[in-house]
Scaffold this motif. Structure first.
Motif, PDB file in Angstrom:
ATOM      1  N   ALA A  44      42.847  39.275  45.611  1.00  0.00           N
ATOM      2  CA  ALA A  44      41.968  38.434  44.808  1.00  0.00           C
ATOM      3  C   ALA A  44      41.212  39.248  43.776  1.00  0.00           C
ATOM      4  O   ALA A  44      40.456  40.138  44.129  1.00  0.00           O
ATOM      5  N   THR A  58      37.716  31.949  43.801  1.00  0.00           N
ATOM      6  CA  THR A  58      38.936  31.910  42.996  1.00  0.00           C
ATOM      7  C   THR A  58      39.965  30.956  43.564  1.00  0.00           C
ATOM      8  O   THR A  58      40.037  30.733  44.771  1.00  0.00           O
ATOM      9  N   MET A 100      44.106  30.575  43.355  1.00  0.00           N
ATOM     10  CA  MET A 100      45.350  31.180  42.889  1.00  0.00           C
ATOM     11  C   MET A 100      46.520  30.276  43.223  1.00  0.00           C
ATOM     12  O   MET A 100      46.608  29.722  44.317  1.00  0.00           O
ATOM     13  N   ASP A 134      45.910  33.964  39.244  1.00  0.00           N
ATOM     14  CA  ASP A 134      44.560  33.414  39.230  1.00  0.00           C
ATOM     15  C   ASP A 134      44.466  32.315  38.172  1.00  0.00           C
ATOM     16  O   ASP A 134      44.643  32.556  36.985  1.00  0.00           O
ATOM     17  N   THR A 173      41.757  30.114  38.154  1.00  0.00           N
ATOM     18  CA  THR A 173      40.405  29.555  38.276  1.00  0.00           C
ATOM     19  C   THR A 173      39.884  29.014  36.949  1.00  0.00           C
ATOM     20  O   THR A 173      39.226  27.986  36.905  1.00  0.00           O
TER      21      THR A 173
END
Lengths: 302, 276, 369
Positions: free
Chosen positions: A11, C75, C77, C82, C84
């Motif tokens: 992330a 976030t 995904m 990603d 977001t």
């Protein structure tokens, strides 16, 4: 809990809040609002401001109106002739509103509850003429009621002698009712349509007799529609000048006629502006009082 | 579903019948006497179309008629564009300022028409504009925006916001969603409110009266000045034509959603009687 | 608590990137935290359900994945990327809406082809794929109809085809069956599941209906108050609920709060429920135990079972099963569900007032804290 303790290997950090392009919000709606808002502010709001400003102005010798900061125009409104006329307008508008309510209720009731398949047709039959030329409809009444019109010649033929309809308060109020009753029928009809019919049935069991049912069930349930309709009739009725012009005369003139004279006949625009502002202030005060009273009553009802 | 109660209330039905008679009596009289062969307004002497012939030969009346049609067309188009933009913006924007704007833009609806007329007159002369058909048109647009907004907003409010989201979901930008999905869905409401505004503006007297120049005048203003000189069968003919034309427009406006197989008719939006 | 079965995230070293990954996803509306620091991985090709009562944050989570709602933080995904801050039209996900949200001004064919037209795909390919998609949902014969002419179930299929045709990484389904009647809903559940197997697309299904979630999903996440209470396969969640909420929300449970001490949970003076070893509790801890009604026996008890005497207070015949309410203590009434086996006759059923001995296997006692 384990669910919170996960590692976050892939992330990436959340982008800083400032740089983040918003997914949901878009400038589109604001952009769409800009032009019409500018138009309405540019034309409507600013023209209202001009009326207020000019109400403090005066008329020059050559007849041209100029802005000023004097209260003379408002002082001029305080005389018996004008005050009587204001009172008369108010009386006409109130009487018109009450008569409209008395007509609208049975009509809306009959159509909403007993119109059956023809409900939409009947409502359309009311709406269509009301949206068609107000002026022509007022003219139609003046033709009907004039001394050599159909009604009077029929009366004379029947040996009853002629009756003077025109130039009476009855004709003017009749015209106002004819002009605006639709604004009362529609909201009352709408609230009757939304009403739970079993209430009436229950009311008939509970109260015995249609009249008591009406006052204890039907009327409260349609209160909102009635209050809304009263406002919709009262506002244009108070400002009307066509009915008094075509069906009445100087003795039945309303504020609208007075204002109209200042602008298009007397050419005293600052005085006319002051009358307009006074009328708007009066209307606003009445509306605030009215809305206060009706909303608290509605709340008590709820 | 039947909303019928067993007994018909005699009183309400009687009032309704009398009401309809009263509603149509003057209209019937105007139409009838427009075909009268003599000038009398009291007795019908025989059928004639002479007043209509007179009307079509009066070039100044025809000029007024054309002027009114033009004003109505431009005002309908203008208020349709502005009113729809306003409706879309107000219905979707979520900010407090958006709601304040909403309240301001509805002001023309609750302002007595004479006030709007006076204000418009002062505004145009204040700007040094010469009163003409242009000023009438501008005033009518301003006054009509709110009507379009109310009707279009009513339709938008009954549309699920998910429809717009579905468009976004399937690849539309916000503007493409409006153009490709929302506007096409609104077509019946747009047509309905356009016709309504056309009829209202075409018939409007008060606002036109305050903002028009000397020549050519919109038809209602022209008629008003002739009425003041007294009743005449020629006015009956013009009146009949105007009533028929407006009635046609309004009926069309009411029927438009039906033609598109929509359940909500313009009448429901006007009457607020849409069933839950 | 470190139960391995509630693992929500994949190990990125061993698996391909998950279809959807949520990290610390949070949404606050005003003062209310609707979604609270959520972490979740959904594997590619999975039929995953977010199950929870209304207001639990499941629809908000879905909307944040679709891009209709901005997360407050965290976030989203999709396919390892990603998204977001990507607007909805650029995300590789499609949604089947609860209201179907069909475009009323377009016929079925154009509704279904809408997404492909936006992508600028050539007409012949679009026609072909629309044809296939309509075959898939068995609506090929209604291609020229307007949505208004279709029934609820048919509209639902159009919405499904319109989303599926874009072959997204993930298909988001927001209570798509909620508006259908029970019979149609059951049929559509089976059909949805088989369509998902056929196309192999990841389905993220949001529902408040536990039957729906149990019968269709590969995995279920139970949401409550903005957090995931438990996540796992339907069987696992049903057999081993880890929270009072999960035990109560999925199926019915006999839930009994009590105090731990000495290898047993004391529910009340008359009822002590022994636990198997390995629970790791210390004396005096407040816990709950839960037993599924169908795990309790009214006859053929074995010595290995936990046995409790009781009185039948009610019995309800349900066809395949009979449900009894059994008082085992003044304040404890247990629900017991017994199969109506072929060898049983009416006379074999207990009547209210009967004294009975009930029992269950110790491994069917579920410990909740």
């Amino acid at each position: 809990m384990a669910t919170r303790e996960v590692t976050r290997p892939s992330a990436p950090a959340t982008p800083p809040a400032g740089r983040r392009t918003s997914v949901q919000r878009t400038k589109l709606w604001g952009t769409l609002l800009a032009l019409p808002t500018a138009w309405i502010v540019g034309f409507f709001v600013s023209s209202m401001v001009i009326v207020v400003l000019l109400s403090f102005g005066r008329t020059q010798r050559d007849g041209r109106p100029v802005f000023g900061t004097r209260l003379t125009n408002y002082d001029a409104l305080w005389n018996e002739v004008y005050l009587r006329l204001f009172l008369r307008s108010l009386t006409y508008a109130v009487v018109t509103t009450l008569i409209c309510a008395l007509i609208a209720f049975p009509v809306a009731y009959a159509i909403a509850l007993h119109g059956g398949r023809f409900k939409s047709v009947l409502i359309a039959a009311i709406v269509v003429p009301f949206f068609a030329s107000y002026l022509i409809r007022m003219y139609a009444w003046s033709a009907l009621l004039s001394d050599d019109g159909v009604v009077n010649s029929a009366l004379r033929k029947a040996g009853l002698g002629g009756v003077q309809f025109l130039n009476t308060p009855y004709a003017v109020i009749g015209g106002l009712v004819y002009g605006y009753v639709v604004f009362m029928i529609l909201p009352v009809y709408a609230s009757l349509e939304r009403m739970d019919l079993s209430l009436i049935e229950a009311g008939k069991d509970l109260y015995h007799g249609p009249l008591r049912t009406f006052f204890s069930v039907t009327l409260p349930a349609t209160r909102a529609g009635l209050f809304g309709g009263m406002l919709l009739v009262f506002l244009p009725a108070l400002g009307d000048f066509v009915s008094a012009q075509l069906l009445g005369g100087p003795k039945t003139y309303m504020i609208g006629n007075l204002i109209q004279q200042q602008f298009l006949e007397g050419q005293n625009w600052p005085l006319g502006s002051a009358m307009t502002v006074a009328m708007m202030i009066g209307l606003t005060v009445l509306m605030v009082i009215y809305l206060r009273a009706t909303t608290t009553r509605n709340r008590e009802q709820a | 579903m039947s909303r019928r109660l067993e007994r018909r209330p005699a009183f309400a039905v009687t009032v309704t019948v009398v009401f309809f008679a009263w509603l149509y009596l003057p209209i019937v009289a105007v139409v009838l006497f427009s075909f009268n062969s003599v000038k009398s307004l009291a007795t019908f002497q025989g059928f004639s179309t002479r007043w209509y012939v007179d009307f079509f030969h009066d070039s100044s009346l025809i000029t007024s008629l054309t002027a009114s049609l033009g004003i109505a067309a431009v005002a309908a188009a203008g208020s349709l564009i502005l009113g729809t933009m306003l409706a879309l913006g107000l219905e979707r924007i979520r900010s407090r300022s958006g709601r304040a704007i909403g309240a301001v833009t509805l002001l023309p609806l609750v302002t007595p028409e004479i006030v709007t007329g006076v204000a418009a007159l002062l505004f145009f002369t204040g700007l040094g504009m010469k009163l003409s058909l242009v000023t009438v048109t501008l005033a009518e647009i301003t006054f009509s925006i709110a009507y379009v907004t109310v009707i279009v907003r009513g339709r938008l409010a009954s549309m699920s916001p998910e429809v717009e989201e579905a468009a976004r979901d399937l690849g539309c930008t916000p503007w493409q969603a409006v153009r490709q999905v929302i506007l096409p869905t609104l077509v019946p409401a747009l047509l309905g409110s356009g016709l309504l505004v056309f009829a209202l503006v075409f018939d409007d007297f008060v606002l036109a009266f305050f903002t028009t120049g000397v020549d050519p005048q919109p038809l209602p203003v022209r008629i008003y000045s002739s009425i003041r000189f007294g009743v005449s069968p020629a006015i009956n003919a013009v009146g009949t034509l105007m009533l028929a034309f407006s009635a046609l427009l309004i009926v069309l406006a009411l029927l438009v959603p039906r033609l598109f197989h929509r359940k909500t008719s313009t009448l429901d939006l006007i009457a607020g009687g849409e069933r839950p | 608590m470190t139960t391995t079965d509630t693992q929500l995230t994949h190990d990125p070293a061993t698996a391909e990137s998950p279809a959807v990954s949520l990290r610390a996803l949070t949404k606050v509306f005003g003062k209310e935290t609707v979604v609270d620091d959520l972490d979740l991985d959904i594997a590619s090709g999975e039929f995953f359900s977010l199950l929870g009562p209304s207001g639990c944050g499941k629809t908000t989570t879905l909307r944040m994945i679709a891009g209709f709602t901005d997360p407050t933080s965290g976030t989203v995904m999709v396919g390892g990327e990603d998204v977001t801050s990507t607007p909805p039209q650029k995300r590789d996900v499609n949604t089947v809406f609860q209201s179907y949200a069909l475009f009323e001004h377009l016929d079925v064919r154009r509704n279904v082809g809408f997404g492909l037209r936006r992508k600028g795909i050539d007409r012949r390919t679009i026609d072909q794929r629309v044809g296939e998609a309509l075959e898939l949902v068995q609506l090929a014969d209604r291609a020229d109809d307007r949505p208004a002419q279709l029934s609820g179930g048919q509209r639902q299929r159009v919405a499904l085809a319109r989303a599926l045709i874009n072959r997204p990484q993930v298909l988001l389904l927001d209570e798509p069956l909620a508006a259908l009647d029970l019979k149609l809903r059951r049929a559509m559940q089976l059909e949805l599941k088989s369509i998902q197997r056929e196309v192999g697309i990841t389905f993220l299904f949001v529902t408040h209906d536990q039957d729906e979630a149990l019968s269709m999903s590969d995995r279920i996440a139970i949401m409550n108050g903005g957090v995931i209470e438990q996540c796992g396969t339907p069987e696992h969640i049903y057999e081993n609920p880890t929270s009072v909420f999960a035990a109560g929300f999925i199926g019915t449970s006999n839930l009994m709060p009590g105090t731990y001490g000495d290898g047993v949970v004391q529910v009340c003076p008359e009822l002590r429920v022994p636990l198997l070893a390995g629970h790791g509790l210390t004396g005096g801890e407040q816990v709950s135990v839960a037993i599924r009604p169908e795990k309790i026996w009214l006859s053929e008890l074995t010595p290995a079972m936990v046995q409790v005497p009781g009185t039948v207070v009610a019995s309800t015949y349900h066809g395949a099963t009979t449900q009894y309410l059994v008082d085992v203590a003044p304040d404890v009434t247990l629900t017991v569900l017994e199969q109506n086996l072929p060898r049983m006759s009416t006379g074999d059923r207990w009547t209210p007032g009967s004294r009975v001995q009930i029992g269950w296997l110790p491994e069917h006692t579920v410990l909740l804290r």
